[in-house]
Design a protein around this motif. Sequence first.
Motif, mmCIF file in Angstrom:
data_model
loop_
_atom_site.group_PDB
_atom_site.id
_atom_site.type_symbol
_atom_site.label_atom_id
_atom_site.label_comp_id
_atom_site.label_asym_id
_atom_site.label_seq_id
_atom_site.Cartn_x
_atom_site.Cartn_y
_atom_site.Cartn_z
ATOM 1 N N SER A 87 -3.420 3.989 -5.513
ATOM 2 C CA SER A 87 -4.497 4.443 -6.408
ATOM 3 C C SER A 87 -5.266 3.253 -6.978
ATOM 4 N N ILE A 88 -4.558 2.141 -7.230
ATOM 5 C CA ILE A 88 -5.241 0.929 -7.711
ATOM 6 C C ILE A 88 -6.211 0.426 -6.641
ATOM 7 N N VAL A 89 -5.747 0.398 -5.395
ATOM 8 C CA VAL A 89 -6.581 -0.086 -4.288
ATOM 9 C C VAL A 89 -7.780 0.847 -4.087
ATOM 10 N N ARG A 90 -7.546 2.146 -4.208
ATOM 11 C CA ARG A 90 -8.628 3.129 -4.105
ATOM 12 C C ARG A 90 -9.695 2.857 -5.174
ATOM 13 N N ASP A 91 -9.242 2.634 -6.432
ATOM 14 C CA ASP A 91 -10.192 2.385 -7.514
ATOM 15 C C ASP A 91 -10.951 1.077 -7.297
ATOM 16 N N LEU A 126 0.826 -1.215 0.000
ATOM 17 C CA LEU A 126 0.000 0.000 0.000
ATOM 18 C C LEU A 126 0.858 1.262 0.000
ATOM 19 N N GLY A 127 2.143 1.143 0.337
ATOM 20 C CA GLY A 127 3.005 2.304 0.516
ATOM 21 C C GLY A 127 3.628 2.811 -0.766
ATOM 22 N N ASP A 128 2.847 2.897 -1.807
ATOM 23 C CA ASP A 128 3.305 3.393 -3.099
ATOM 24 C C ASP A 128 2.119 4.122 -3.733
ATOM 25 N N PRO A 129 2.322 5.329 -4.288
ATOM 26 C CA PRO A 129 1.180 6.103 -4.770
ATOM 27 C C PRO A 129 0.377 5.398 -5.861
#
Lengths: 117, 117
Positions: free
Chosen positions: B34-38, B27-30
């Motif tokens: 963003s993939i996880v957010r989507d 999770l510690g990568d922008p």
Amino acid sequence: MTERDAARTLAHPDPAEIRLEGVLHALGDPLRLSIVRDLAASGPELGCSAFDLPVTKSTTTHHFRVLRESGVVRQTYRGTTKFNALRRADLESLFPGLLDAVLRADRAESARLAAQV
Amino acid sequence: MTERDAARTLAHPDPAEIRLEGVLHALGDPLRLSIVRDLAASGPELGCSAFDLPVTKSTTTHHFRVLRESGVVRQTYRGTTKFNALRRADLESLFPGLLDAVLRADRAESARLAAQV
């Protein structure tokens, strides 16, 4: 402040500069997570010598720097000793509940792995 | 299962093999965040083509692999398309509240950065 004091003042991000991905990256390493666990369980701060880490001094310094530069810990020189404190208030203000969720998850994992032995 | 199907079955950690530091590192990568957010905002799963990422295909593949190998997402081939889903139930069972805390922190940061513009 003398020149020597200035050289010994370590750079820290302002709260507005702290980024979630940087915090998660800093926490996403077993050694750094163990440092955060120890700081959370201790009083407000710990000297570097309080950490008994199975790595060289320069590796330890590297991990503390990642934690400091991401905004997770504050490092302060007092005399010749570097003291470390979790930036709980800053993190809580930026990301309410996040640090506690990580520490709870860490305890859950420790309990789970201990039960498997 | 044909040989071709076997080659197209991707390796995923069992829940017992998922580690907190691996999840936090993923999770510690922008871009991965963003993939996880989507994925969190979408239905149960998304094809890879649903992600419009500003990086090459091989970099995208790398980031999805980190997410899959850490136990954050499940990737499944259907025909020639890879579908991605958050492993919400597994993560919630192992680390209650963690994923939600990260997604809340991510929304708080987005709102904060948008307000600064």
